[in-house]
Design a protein around this motif. Structure first.
Motif, short mmCIF file in Angstrom:
data_model
loop_
_atom_site.label_atom_id
_atom_site.label_comp_id
_atom_site.label_asym_id
_atom_site.label_seq_id
_atom_site.Cartn_x
_atom_site.Cartn_y
_atom_site.Cartn_z
N ASN A 1 0.93 -1.38 0.06
CA ASN A 1 0.10 0.12 -0.04
C ASN A 1 0.91 1.22 0.12
OD1 ASN A 1 -2.80 -1.06 2.23
ND2 ASN A 1 -2.18 -1.97 0.29
N HIS A 2 0.86 1.93 -0.95
CA HIS A 2 1.40 3.27 -1.04
C HIS A 2 0.40 4.40 -0.61
CE1 HIS A 2 5.17 2.12 -3.52
NE2 HIS A 2 4.45 1.22 -4.02
N LYS B 1 -5.10 -3.53 10.91
CA LYS B 1 -4.03 -3.13 11.24
C LYS B 1 -3.30 -3.97 12.43
CE LYS B 1 -3.60 1.92 10.48
NZ LYS B 1 -3.01 3.31 10.89
N ASN B 2 -2.14 -4.40 12.28
CA ASN B 2 -1.63 -5.72 13.49
C ASN B 2 -1.90 -5.34 15.12
OD1 ASN B 2 1.15 -3.70 12.95
ND2 ASN B 2 0.97 -4.34 14.83
N GLN C 1 3.09 -1.97 8.71
CA GLN C 1 3.77 -0.77 8.29
C GLN C 1 5.45 -0.63 7.99
OE1 GLN C 1 3.56 3.01 10.62
NE2 GLN C 1 2.88 3.97 9.09
N ILE C 2 5.75 -0.86 6.89
CA ILE C 2 7.18 -1.01 6.80
C ILE C 2 7.85 0.48 6.76
CG2 ILE C 2 7.60 -3.33 6.06
CD1 ILE C 2 7.79 -2.66 3.48
N GLY D 1 -4.76 -12.43 3.41
CA GLY D 1 -3.26 -12.13 3.03
C GLY D 1 -2.94 -11.08 3.96
N MET D 2 -1.80 -10.37 3.27
CA MET D 2 -0.89 -9.38 4.07
C MET D 2 -0.90 -8.31 3.16
SD MET D 2 1.79 -12.00 6.10
CE MET D 2 2.77 -10.57 6.82
N ALA D 3 -0.87 -7.18 3.81
CA ALA D 3 -0.45 -5.88 3.11
C ALA D 3 0.49 -4.90 4.09
CB ALA D 3 -1.73 -4.93 3.08
N ALA D 4 1.32 -4.22 3.43
CA ALA D 4 2.31 -3.46 3.99
C ALA D 4 2.27 -2.05 3.48
CB ALA D 4 3.63 -3.89 4.18
#
Ligand code: GCW
Length: 650
Positions: A122-123, A332-333, A361-362, A412-415
């Motif tokens: 995710n931008h 969110k985690n 969030q990276i 799934g997973m998103a960052a």
């Protein structure tokens, strides 16, 4: 031709072999050689295998899992089997990775299937080129309200595919100004071009959507999801979009949060909003990713019963089972907001009849702005490994978000990504470990944080074993170091409001009143037990009881769940106040150690990398110093308890 001056990140293929025109032969068995994704795979093999001289055969094997692969190495030929093109591409990247990591590829014998069906970035890029919470320069997708497409776009897609990413949202979830127009004719041509580049690498393009588009674009007087006119408007709009962007994956929506419009305005639920869009997009095979980051940011924190941590669960749990099949909730985690340590959101697994995916969030918003070193994969491993007790087995976060626990296809997973147009892509060269690591982990949640760190180091640098170990170790300890000198025991925040970098112990975002930590001269922490806000009760047993009791609550989350007196004895025998002092002094020392350790890399990594990282360590040490000073003196003044070790606290 413009000269390529940006980093190749982990795809430099320069460590052990030379990049250049290939002598390697690529063969096909059951795959179409002209397929766009296989063409990309082939190009990549040519880049990386040029001097190895092995032949590669892509063989279709329907028995291999979707997007998975088998690799069988051999002296003369390596066979990559897959049931689809993405699997073949990922197999090619695996082969190249193994080679670069120094493995004997003739001996390769692996079989992989992705842990998560959706693996997304995710931008938070805005169309003026700025990036919300971006620490690596400006956007490489947008500038001056227009879309950028160039050689870097292709490299970006290569990087993402190489780590298994299959979906990218290019624009900020806060969809404002020109970004609302992304679903209009003004941008279709360029978006199409972008989606084609992504498609070459097996990646689907997604867009963040403005829920108020019917008002802002359609001139309607409302965006009530149950209003016939609104629904009709969306139907036409989505048809128009899919006519022009047939490959679009779907939309990501932030509604009713931090000033964004949403169904609440019309007395509707989050499910009403998400399902309406889901129904409209369903005929095109699209999906709606609906964020659960919904809370009232203007709530009055002096009221000790209101608790932002409760909000996600309170708003979404009762609607479990009502969401349509092509809707997925993105959670969110943690229940708050990407702090250095938070408990796992009780909504994950709290929902049992709803598609759900994990958002991490990276981009280092609260974790050091890509100035401070903070390798986040150990945190993500903890999150994935957490036992929710949502059922008797298959109940970890990894089980839930992969779809395994409840049999969801959408999962799934998103960052939130940490990239920008800096030449090194991630501001701090070492922050690329998080970018790489997230993708690898989303594809294979069984990998350890150390394995990922080691791979990344080997692919990125050319170090001897001793320095490789040193760097891996620096990465692996960095999160705890950051935690030690910032906010202790799960309390979070204490950062400068708005920027979220540097200390401001009482800093509080949305009002003049309240603090996030509720410290007084007796103690600190938020009572989230059954006697407090009741948040702990949102977990399944035995987690609920475990968190509810300060004696059984994991100590690293003690202050998240409890208001604790300064003289409370921790398991180590230290008092709480002494722990606060010790951990801050220690964290500051460790930051200095990191800076010292990095000196060993001079001449061993490219000079520009060395300089960039050195400068950041310098800033990190100053930051750690400031945190240590401010937090310790704050608590000394509050508690009036001196440091047992007699260190100077002002
Ligand atoms: O953490 C907060 C950030 C906002 C962000 C929001 C969200 C995109 O401070 O900048 O907005 O989270 O996740 O929506």
């Amino acid at each position: 031709m413009e000269v390529k001056n940006w980093s190749d990140l982990w795809l430099s293929y320069s460590n052990k072999i030379g990049a250049g025109e290939s002598s390697c032969t690529v063969m096909y068995d059951g795959f179409e050689p002209e397929n766009r994704i296989l063409k990309s795979a082939e190009k990549e093999l040519f880049k990386g295998l040029s001097e190895v001289g092995t032949a590669v055969k892509f063989r279709r094997n329907e028995a291999v899992a979707k997007e998975g692969y088998n690799i069988n190495g051999g002296k003369d030929i390596t066979v990559i089997e897959a049931s689809d093109e993405n699997g073949a591409l990922y197999g090619a990247f695996h082969l190249l990775r193994s080679l670069e990591c120094g493995e004997d590829i003739t001996e390769l014998n692996v079989s992989k299937a992705p842990s998560n069906p959706l693996r997304m970035m995710n931008h938070w890029d805005n169309m003026d080129g700025s990036i919300e919470r971006g620490y690596s320069g400006r956007s490489f997708f947008f500038e001056k309200d227009d879309i950028i497409i160039n050689e870097r776009t292709v490299d970006y897609a290569r990087f993402m595919a190489s780590i298994g990413i299959n979906g990218v949202v290019i624009n900020n979830v806060n969809v404002k100004w020109a970004a609302t127009d992304l679903i209009t004719i003004r941008f279709f041509d360029k978006l199409y071009e972008l989606s084609e580049i992504f498609a070459d690498y097996g990646i689907k393009l997604y867009l963040s959507l403005n829920f108020a588009s019917p008002i802002e674009l359609g001139g309607l007087d409302n965006c009530d999801p149950l209003d016939d006119q609104v629904i009709a408007w969306w139907k036409d709009k989505v048809k128009e979009v899919y006519d022009r962007l047939p490959n679009l994956g779907g939309f990501l929506v932030k509604a009713d949060s931090e000033g964004r419009p949403g169904p609440f305005t019309y007395g509707r639920t989050q499910a009403d909003g998400a399902n309406m869009l889901g129904d409209v997009i369903a005929p095109y095979g699209g999906i709606i990713i609906w964020r659960c980051f919904v809370y009232n940011c203007t709530q009055d924190w002096r009221d000790t019963k209101t608790d932002r941590a409760r909000a996600g669960y309170d708003y979404f749990k009762d609607l479990d089972g009502q969401y349509h099949d092509n809707v997925i909730l993105q959670i969110k985690n943690g229940p708050m907001d990407f702090q250095i340590r938070e408990p796992i959101s009780p909504l994950i697994g709290g929902l049992t009849k709803t598609n759900q995916m994990l958002e991490v969030q990276i981009a280092q918003e609260y974790t050091g702005h890509q100035i401070d070193l903070c390798y986040l994969i150990p945190m993500f491993k903890e999150i994935l490994g957490f036992k929710t007790y949502c059922q008797s087995e298959n109940d970890t976060v990894a089980d839930v978000v992969s779809g395994r626990a409840f049999g969801n296809k959408l999962a799934g997973m998103a960052a939130v990504i940490n990239t920008g147009n800096d030449l090194n892509w991630t501001g701090n060269d070492l922050a690329a470990a998080n970018l790489y690591g997230f993708g690898r982990l989303a594809y294979d949640t069984e990998l350890t944080a150390e394995e990922i760190a080691r791979e990344w180091v080997r692919l990125t640098f050319d170090l001897d074993k001793e320095l490789e170990d040193k760097l891996v170790n620096m990465l692996l300890t960095s999160r705890e170091t950051y935690e030690k000198y910032t906010s202790p025991l799960g309390i979070g925040w204490m950062v400068t409001p708005n920027t979220h970098y540097g200390p401001s112990v009482d800093g509080y975002e949305y009002s003049r009143w309240g603090t996030y930590h509720r410290a007084d001269h007796f103690g600190i922490g938020v009572d989230r037990t059954d006697k407090g806000t009741g948040y702990a009760q949102q977990y399944y047993q035995p987690n609920a009881d475990m968190y509810n009791d300060p004696k059984t609550c994991p100590e690293n989350l003690l202050l998240f769940f409890h208001h604790i007196p300064y003289d409370w004895k921790l398991k180590s025998g230290q008092t709480l106040i002494q722990y606060i002092y010790d951990s801050h002094f220690e964290g500051y020392e460790e930051a200095k150690e990191l800076q010292k350790s990095w000196k060993a890399f001079e001449g061993k990594v490219p000079q520009n990398v060395y300089n960039c990282v050195s400068h950041r360590f310098e800033l990190q040490v100053a930051n750690a110093h400031e945190w240590c000073d401010q937090v310790n003196s704050y608590f000394y003044r509050k508690s009036a308890v001196a440091d047992e070790k007699g260190r100077e606290i002002f």
